[in-house]
Design an enzyme around this catalytic site. Structure first.
Site, PDB file in Angstrom:
ATOM      1  N   ARG A  61       0.815  -1.183  -0.277  1.00  0.00           N
ATOM      2  CA  ARG A  61      -0.110  -0.325  -0.082  1.00  0.00           C
ATOM      3  C   ARG A  61       1.454   1.008  -0.115  1.00  0.00           C
ATOM      4  O   ARG A  61       1.928   1.025   0.103  1.00  0.00           O
ATOM      5  CB  ARG A  61      -1.073   0.003   1.198  1.00  0.00           C
ATOM      6  CG  ARG A  61      -1.528  -0.887   0.928  1.00  0.00           C
ATOM      7  CD  ARG A  61      -3.604  -0.901   0.179  1.00  0.00           C
ATOM      8  NE  ARG A  61      -4.173  -1.347   0.109  1.00  0.00           N
ATOM      9  CZ  ARG A  61      -4.517  -2.536  -0.429  1.00  0.00           C
ATOM     10  NH1 ARG A  61      -3.467  -2.502  -1.360  1.00  0.00           N
ATOM     11  NH2 ARG A  61      -5.610  -3.074   0.213  1.00  0.00           N
ATOM     12  N   GLU A  89      -3.664   7.614  -4.390  1.00  0.00           N
ATOM     13  CA  GLU A  89      -4.063   7.318  -5.667  1.00  0.00           C
ATOM     14  C   GLU A  89      -4.816   7.789  -5.352  1.00  0.00           C
ATOM     15  O   GLU A  89      -6.416   8.091  -5.332  1.00  0.00           O
ATOM     16  CB  GLU A  89      -3.791   5.506  -5.590  1.00  0.00           C
ATOM     17  CG  GLU A  89      -3.270   5.161  -5.345  1.00  0.00           C
ATOM     18  CD  GLU A  89      -2.861   4.211  -5.283  1.00  0.00           C
ATOM     19  OE1 GLU A  89      -3.867   2.774  -5.833  1.00  0.00           O
ATOM     20  OE2 GLU A  89      -2.009   3.109  -4.514  1.00  0.00           O
ATOM     21  N   HIS A 100      -1.617   0.219  -9.848  1.00  0.00           N
ATOM     22  CA  HIS A 100      -2.276  -0.657  -8.700  1.00  0.00           C
ATOM     23  C   HIS A 100      -3.298  -1.630  -9.630  1.00  0.00           C
ATOM     24  O   HIS A 100      -3.805  -1.921  -9.811  1.00  0.00           O
ATOM     25  CB  HIS A 100      -3.135   1.018  -8.031  1.00  0.00           C
ATOM     26  CG  HIS A 100      -3.231  -0.335  -6.853  1.00  0.00           C
ATOM     27  ND1 HIS A 100      -3.921   0.072  -5.287  1.00  0.00           N
ATOM     28  CD2 HIS A 100      -3.340  -1.943  -6.106  1.00  0.00           C
ATOM     29  CE1 HIS A 100      -3.896  -0.967  -3.818  1.00  0.00           C
ATOM     30  NE2 HIS A 100      -4.143  -2.022  -4.946  1.00  0.00           N
TER      31      HIS A 100
END
Ligand code: NAP
Length: 325
Positions: A241, A270, A288
């Protein structure tokens, strides 16, 4: 919602889709349940009226379910996350309401581990720059690229030796890489060397691969000190993460040559990636996509739906999060 759809949905449990869900999850969800798709964002007044009837929340790994939203859901029974990470869900708040949280572990291990190795190779061998070198005509005009660094045989340090960390270790071992790791505790059953901290591990690694959960417990686990320990030839790969890495410290370390390069699938905010990071040539960036293959996303959606089905059938849950077991 029209009167017709209200009638059609009568008797089906009411589910809140708390963020945009993939069609693989949303399609079957809408067939089997009455679904409020992000109503809390689009029409708070209508949501406030419906919220006391919401029995389930459907979420993705990046969804946010804070305590304030949980507080509005007085009938909440289950939160089904399509993803293994659930750091956006306030699990204590859900438990306090008597609701369980489920996720989709294991079915995505291969994909995330494959991507980690892909980012390691791409960063070490400069694959995006190599591709640009050919497309731009530079190969013919300017000659060969600068030499890159060898990955096979280099030391691989893994931060987080859980389901995905182990899958990364197996793959890295096939490249002849000696494996070491850090985690909250040493794993006596694994043949890899354990270090008690990320900094100590980084000092003995050429590649440092981060694969812990996000959340408060791991925030900025990879900081300026860890990056200094990794050193100027070291490559950082983050498939965990964005919150696990101090992004400002990482950008500074890359700009100043404190580390050699990075491969990043996840970011602090993000989908916004700082311009300074995007400008660096020795960084490989991915949006991602750790679990983003058709077959794995299908398996994740199937498991998220199976958890909901089990709950509403009064059967044991397939994959509750550890805090709810
Ligand atoms: P897991 O099996 O629970 O493993 C997590 C590992 O992290 C464990 O080894 C754990 O240590 C370690 N850890 C936890 N807190 C730590 C800390 N403070 N310091 C050091 N190590 C710590 O989880 P998983 O299934 O491998 O998934 C890991 C994470 O990958 C997910 O939570 C998610 O955030 C991320 N992920 C990303 C993508 C992507 O698209 N990029 C996709 C899937 C998952 P112990 O074993 O000692 O408890």
């Amino acid at each position: 919602m029209s009167q017709d759809s209200r009638t059609a949905a009568a008797g089906k449990p009411l589910v809140l889709a708390v963020s945009r869900l993939m069609p693989l999850y949303m399609g079957p969800l809408a067939e089997r349940y009455e679904v409020l798709d992000r109503l809390h964002e689009t029409d708070p007044a209508a949501f406030a009226a419906a919220a006391p009837r919401v029995r389930a929340v459907a979420a993705s790994g990046e969804s946010k379910l804070p305590a304030a939203l949980v507080a509005q859901l007085s009938a909440l029974e289950i939160v089904s996350v399509m993803g293994v990470g659930y750091d956006g869900v306030d699990v204590p708040a859900c438990k306090a309401k008597g609701a369980v949280v489920t996720h989709t572990p294991d079915v995505l291990n291969d994909d995330v581990a494959d991507l980690a190795l892909g980012l390691m190779l791409a960063a070490a061998r400069q694959l995006p720059a190599a591709d640009r070198h050919v497309r731009s005509g530079d190969w013919a005009a300017k000659g060969p690229m600068p030499l890159a660094r060898k990955m096979s045989g280099a030391r691989c340090g893994i931060v987080g030796m859980g389901r995905i960390g182990k899958a990364i270790a197996t793959r890295a071992a096939a490249f002849g890489m000696p494996i070491a790791y850090t985690a909250r505790s040493a794993k006596g059953d694994l043949p890899y060397r354990y270090f008690p901290s990320a900094e100590a591990l980084a000092a003995e690694s050429d590649f440092l691969v981060v694969i812990t959960p996000g959340g408060a417990g791991t925030k900025h686990l990879i900081d300026a000190k860890v990056l200094r320990a990794l050193g100027k030839k070291g490559i950082l790969v983050n498939v965990a993460r964005g919150s696990v890495v101090d992004e400002a410290a990482l950008i500074a370390a890359l700009e100043q040559g404190v580390i050699g390069g990075a491969g990043l699938d996840v970011f602090a905010n993000e989908p916004h990636v700082p311009e300074r990071l995007r400008a660096l040539p020795h960084v490989v960036l991915a949006p991602h996509i750790g679990s983003a293959t058709t077959s794995t996303r299908q398996a994740m959606a199937d498991l998220a739906l199976a958890n909901l089905a089990a709950h509403f059938a009064g059967q044991p849950l397939k994959t509750p999060v550890p805090e709810c077991r």
